[in-house]
Design a protein around this motif. Structure first.
Motif, short mmCIF file in Angstrom:
data_model
loop_
_atom_site.label_atom_id
_atom_site.label_comp_id
_atom_site.label_asym_id
_atom_site.label_seq_id
_atom_site.Cartn_x
_atom_site.Cartn_y
_atom_site.Cartn_z
N PRO A 224 -38.69 18.81 -9.53
CA PRO A 224 -38.83 19.83 -8.48
C PRO A 224 -39.08 19.16 -7.13
N PRO A 225 -38.64 19.79 -6.02
CA PRO A 225 -38.88 19.21 -4.68
C PRO A 225 -40.36 18.96 -4.46
N ARG A 226 -40.65 17.86 -3.77
CA ARG A 226 -42.04 17.50 -3.46
C ARG A 226 -42.27 17.65 -1.98
N PRO B 107 -31.47 25.43 -8.73
CA PRO B 107 -31.38 23.96 -8.76
C PRO B 107 -32.70 23.30 -8.37
N GLY B 108 -33.12 22.37 -9.20
CA GLY B 108 -34.31 21.58 -8.90
C GLY B 108 -35.62 22.23 -9.27
N SER B 109 -35.61 23.49 -9.68
CA SER B 109 -36.88 24.15 -9.97
C SER B 109 -37.39 23.87 -11.38
N ILE C 171 -31.98 17.82 -4.08
CA ILE C 171 -33.18 17.91 -4.89
C ILE C 171 -33.49 16.51 -5.41
N PRO C 172 -34.76 16.20 -5.63
CA PRO C 172 -35.10 14.87 -6.13
C PRO C 172 -34.43 14.62 -7.48
N SER C 173 -33.64 13.58 -7.52
CA SER C 173 -32.94 13.24 -8.76
C SER C 173 -32.63 11.76 -8.80
N ALA D 134 -29.73 7.97 -6.48
CA ALA D 134 -30.96 8.75 -6.33
C ALA D 134 -30.86 9.59 -5.07
N MET D 135 -31.52 10.74 -5.11
CA MET D 135 -31.55 11.64 -3.96
C MET D 135 -32.98 12.14 -3.78
N PRO D 136 -33.47 12.15 -2.54
CA PRO D 136 -34.76 12.78 -2.29
C PRO D 136 -34.55 14.28 -2.02
#
Length: 180
Positions: free
Chosen positions: A178-180, A146-148, A88-90, A72-74
């Motif tokens: 998406p980023p928080r 990425p992440g959007s 990106i959050p994943s 996991a990645m924030p």
């Protein structure tokens, strides 16, 4: 004064509950590969989980029930081997279940606002206002922004190390928010 008291009262009950909400999915067992030099990537995944484990409701989509959380990645910045990256959050989940079963679960769980596309042996579920023309077009959009775009990628390209930490995993599920 009354507002401050109310905020303190809410904080007293809500924040501890959030802190103990549990992880997004059960954590993978890295012990089977911890001493295997060919599984260095899984050691990095485990270190990511040790520094941040997403809480249960973080991704706003349910984790697949028969999966373990392997990475996991924030949202933020990371230094990996001396290179700076925007993360990106994943979350990466591993399961022994076939892609068709996973796809069925998510189609039932996510509803009509999510679309499906396939590209390069990967099934994508994604949320956009309307479907894209092809899986290739979706991949281009995912790579250019990425992440959007919230998406779930389902693929079967697992390494033996993934299979070991994922209890005989056959399928990888990558959830991107998406980023928080």
């Amino acid at each position: 004064m009354k507002r401050s008291y109310l905020l303190s009262l809410v904080s007293l009950f809500v924040f501890p509950a959030l802190a103990h909400a549990g992880p997004y999915a059960p954590l993978a067992d890295f012990s089977a590969v911890s001493k295997n030099p060919q599984c260095r990537l899984t050691a990095m995944q485990e270190s990511f989980l040790n520094s941040w484990t997403p809480p249960a409701q973080f991704f706003l989509v349910p984790p697949y029930p028969n999966a373990v959380l392997a990475s996991a990645m924030p949202s933020g910045n990371a230094q990996i081997h001396g290179h700076a990256y925007q993360t990106i959050p994943s979350a990466v989940l591993l399961t022994p279940d076939p892609p068709e079963q996973i796809l069925e679960f998510y189609q039932r769980s996510l509803g009509a606002t999510w679309f499906q596309a396939e590209d390069i042996d990967t099934i994508y579920l994604y949320r956009l206002p309307r479907p894209v023309a092809s899986g290739e077009a979706l991949t281009r959009q995912l790579m250019s922004k990425p992440g959007s775009i919230p998406n779930i990628a389902i693929d079967t390209q697992l390494s033996p190390c993934d299979q070991a930490i994922g209890r005989g995993a056959r399928t990888r599920i990558t959830v991107v928010s998406p980023p928080r």
